[in-house]
Motif scaffolding. Structure first.
Motif, PDB file in Angstrom:
ATOM      1  N   ILE A  41      48.164  48.966  42.237  1.00  0.00           N
ATOM      2  CA  ILE A  41      48.616  48.729  43.612  1.00  0.00           C
ATOM      3  C   ILE A  41      48.766  50.091  44.285  1.00  0.00           C
ATOM      4  CG2 ILE A  41      50.329  47.642  45.129  1.00  0.00           C
ATOM      5  CD1 ILE A  41      51.114  45.795  42.858  1.00  0.00           C
ATOM      6  N   ARG A  46      47.453  47.841  48.497  1.00  0.00           N
ATOM      7  CA  ARG A  46      46.194  47.170  48.151  1.00  0.00           C
ATOM      8  C   ARG A  46      46.074  47.064  46.637  1.00  0.00           C
ATOM      9  NH1 ARG A  46      41.205  49.598  49.985  1.00  0.00           N
ATOM     10  NH2 ARG A  46      42.186  51.568  49.439  1.00  0.00           N
ATOM     11  N   PHE A  47      45.476  45.969  46.144  1.00  0.00           N
ATOM     12  CA  PHE A  47      45.260  45.785  44.710  1.00  0.00           C
ATOM     13  C   PHE A  47      43.839  46.230  44.381  1.00  0.00           C
ATOM     14  CE2 PHE A  47      48.439  42.295  43.254  1.00  0.00           C
ATOM     15  CZ  PHE A  47      49.401  42.739  44.147  1.00  0.00           C
ATOM     16  N   GLU A  69      38.521  46.001  45.381  1.00  0.00           N
ATOM     17  CA  GLU A  69      39.753  45.370  45.850  1.00  0.00           C
ATOM     18  C   GLU A  69      39.816  43.943  45.286  1.00  0.00           C
ATOM     19  OE1 GLU A  69      40.646  46.597  49.695  1.00  0.00           O
ATOM     20  OE2 GLU A  69      42.252  45.133  49.961  1.00  0.00           O
ATOM     21  N   PHE A  71      42.466  40.260  44.438  1.00  0.00           N
ATOM     22  CA  PHE A  71      43.678  39.541  44.866  1.00  0.00           C
ATOM     23  C   PHE A  71      43.815  38.231  44.109  1.00  0.00           C
ATOM     24  CE2 PHE A  71      40.168  38.464  47.638  1.00  0.00           C
ATOM     25  CZ  PHE A  71      40.210  37.073  47.725  1.00  0.00           C
ATOM     26  N   LYS A  73      45.018  34.246  44.526  1.00  0.00           N
ATOM     27  CA  LYS A  73      45.335  33.247  45.549  1.00  0.00           C
ATOM     28  C   LYS A  73      46.671  32.621  45.132  1.00  0.00           C
ATOM     29  CE  LYS A  73      40.594  31.901  46.621  1.00  0.00           C
ATOM     30  NZ  LYS A  73      39.621  30.792  46.561  1.00  0.00           N
ATOM     31  N   LEU A  81      41.503  36.225  39.276  1.00  0.00           N
ATOM     32  CA  LEU A  81      41.610  37.371  40.162  1.00  0.00           C
ATOM     33  C   LEU A  81      40.308  37.361  40.950  1.00  0.00           C
ATOM     34  CD1 LEU A  81      43.772  39.597  40.405  1.00  0.00           C
ATOM     35  CD2 LEU A  81      42.552  40.879  38.670  1.00  0.00           C
ATOM     36  N   THR A  83      37.614  38.819  44.147  1.00  0.00           N
ATOM     37  CA  THR A  83      37.197  39.979  44.925  1.00  0.00           C
ATOM     38  C   THR A  83      36.263  39.509  46.031  1.00  0.00           C
ATOM     39  OG1 THR A  83      36.309  42.219  44.791  1.00  0.00           O
ATOM     40  CG2 THR A  83      35.155  40.557  43.507  1.00  0.00           C
ATOM     41  N   LEU A 125      55.381  36.534  43.537  1.00  0.00           N
ATOM     42  CA  LEU A 125      53.944  36.259  43.705  1.00  0.00           C
ATOM     43  C   LEU A 125      53.401  35.555  42.458  1.00  0.00           C
ATOM     44  CD1 LEU A 125      51.114  36.649  45.083  1.00  0.00           C
ATOM     45  CD2 LEU A 125      50.991  38.826  43.891  1.00  0.00           C
TER      46      LEU A 125
END
Ligand SMILES: Nc1ncnc2c1ncn2[C@@H]1O[C@H](COP(=O)(O)OP(=O)(O)O)[C@@H](O)[C@H]1O
Ligand SMILES: [Mg+2]
Length: 392
Positions: A41, A46-47, A69, A71, A73, A81, A83, A125
């Protein structure tokens, strides 16, 4: 082979320390069982992921050009994960962004120290995603992070601490005199701390009113909540780690950090003691195991377990004590300690890689137990209500 997302970095003053902890976890994870997926992070949140950030080199050069990058959901049960990649559907079409699966994750290993990581936000999260994750849940992480709430819980459990008081930034702007009076009732010398930081940042010792005012001015610039507490004079600092969850707890060896100054500063904790970088808290000078009387050590072990359990912690935490001769005061709990305090477990025979395995197994067990909780209740409530009918 299970994919374990190791999340590190983060929007926190402990960003750099967290990179070291993340690297240590990736390096020491048992590769016969697990495939570590680095998730960094950035300081602006940003991941990023990819092979290029699996080693410290990318961070030393601040070169993330090869990273992607990614993320989650926040849908319960979607463990992927994702992208976004630019793709052409055909030779004739224009490029368009497409969401693609980056990796399927089996469990997450959070290694983000401090704010936005150790305080329940990241855990929130992961709860929404509904994925097994290592360490404390939302509530225990949040309680452990806030020095005031932590102390209030420990006080209600009769855990010995030095006397304390707290206030908000707005109180300091409006009621200066009252706060000073309240603090002086405890009596000098005092420690002034932002409620929600770490690594000694924003903390000062005050021995008179002038120092108290400037200590408070510093602390309120870091946090809107500030705690003032009685200083233990020339304390011995003793740290211990607890591993497990609920009633199934074990304790590590005790360490005594060796300090040149009275207050361990950020530099002393993380820079001056470390040899050759990537050591984190491991690099600090310490006596391990600490030389303690048997009854004092037993008291520390008992209070450490109580401090862990009373906030509902799980995984591994480090609990720090201040000793005034034989009198033991609990100072704080760190629910995501530097280097996950692996070095405190080595004298007990538990290797770093086995500690990581144990933590992932605890995360999976907790996840399975939680899945058994009932989350729906058929109440027929919607059939009985007339709210919303007028909109038809
Ligand atoms: N009440 C106290 N008496 C004496 N020393 C203290 C006291 N509180 C903190 N310290 C010193 O300050 C350091 C940092 O305080 P701590 O509460 O552990 O904050 P942090 O979360 O930043 O680590 C401690 O490691 C200790 O050296
Ligand atoms: Mg501390």
């Amino acid at each position: 082979m299970k994919n374990i997302a190791v999340i590190f970095g983060g929007r926190s003053v402990e960003h750099e320390v967290s990179i070291i902890t993340g690297m240590q976890i990736i390096e020491n994870m048992d590769k016969t069982k697990y495939n570590p997926i680095p998730v960094y992070i950035t300081k602006d949140g940003r991941f990023l992921s990819g092979e290029s950030i699996k080693t410290i080199v990318a961070f030393k050069n601040s070169d993330f050009s090869q990273a992607e990058e990614v993320f989650f959901k926040p849908y319960a049960g979607d463990h992927n994960l994702y992208t976004i990649r630019s793709k052409k559907a055909s030779i004739l079409s224009k490029e368009s962004d497409q969401v693609e699966i980056f990796a399927k994750i089996d469990a997450v290993f959070p290694a983000v120290h401090g704010t936005n990581g150790e305080d329940g936000t990241l855990q929130g999260l992961l709860e929404m995603v509904g994925i097994p994750y290592v360490g404390c849940g939302v509530m225990s992480a949040a309680v452990g992070m806030d020095k005031v709430t932590m102390k209030d819980v420990y006080k209600s459990h009769g855990i010995p601490m030095t006397q304390y008081t707290y206030f908000y930034r707005s109180d300091w702007q409006n009621n200066r005199e009252e706060i000073l009076k309240e603090a002086e009732k405890i009596g000098y010398n005092l420690f002034v701390k932002p409620a929600n930081l770490g690594s000694s940042i924003g903390i000062s010792k005050a021995c008179n009113r002038e120092e108290l005012i400037s200590a408070i001015d510093i602390a309120v610039s870091y946090d809107s909540k500030v705690v003032i507490e009685k200083a233990v004079e020339n304390p011995r600092e003793i740290n211990i780690s607890v591993l497990g969850y609920e009633d199934n707890l074990s304790v590590s060896a005790c360490e005594e950090p060796v300090s040149i100054e009275k207050l361990l500063t950020y530099d002393e904790k993380y820079i001056s003691g470390s040899k050759g970088g990537s050591k984190g808290m491991k690099g600090q000078k310490r006596k391990l195991p600490a030389d303690l009387k048997e009854e004092v050590e037993e008291e520390i072990e008992r209070l450490a377990k109580e401090g862990f359990k009373s906030i509902g912690a799980s995984g591994v935490a480090r609990i720090d004590f201040l000793l005034d001769k034989d009198k033991v005061y609990l100072n704080e709990i760190n629910t995501l300690p530097g280097s996950i305090s692996f070095y405190l477990w080595e004298p007990t025979g538990l290797k770093f890689s086995d500690l990581i395995t144990r933590l992932i197994e605890i995360a999976e067990k907790k996840y399975e137990a939680r899945k058994k909780n009932i989350t729906s209740y058929d109440s027929q409530l919607l059939n009985k209500t007339s709210y919303g009918a007028k909109l038809q």
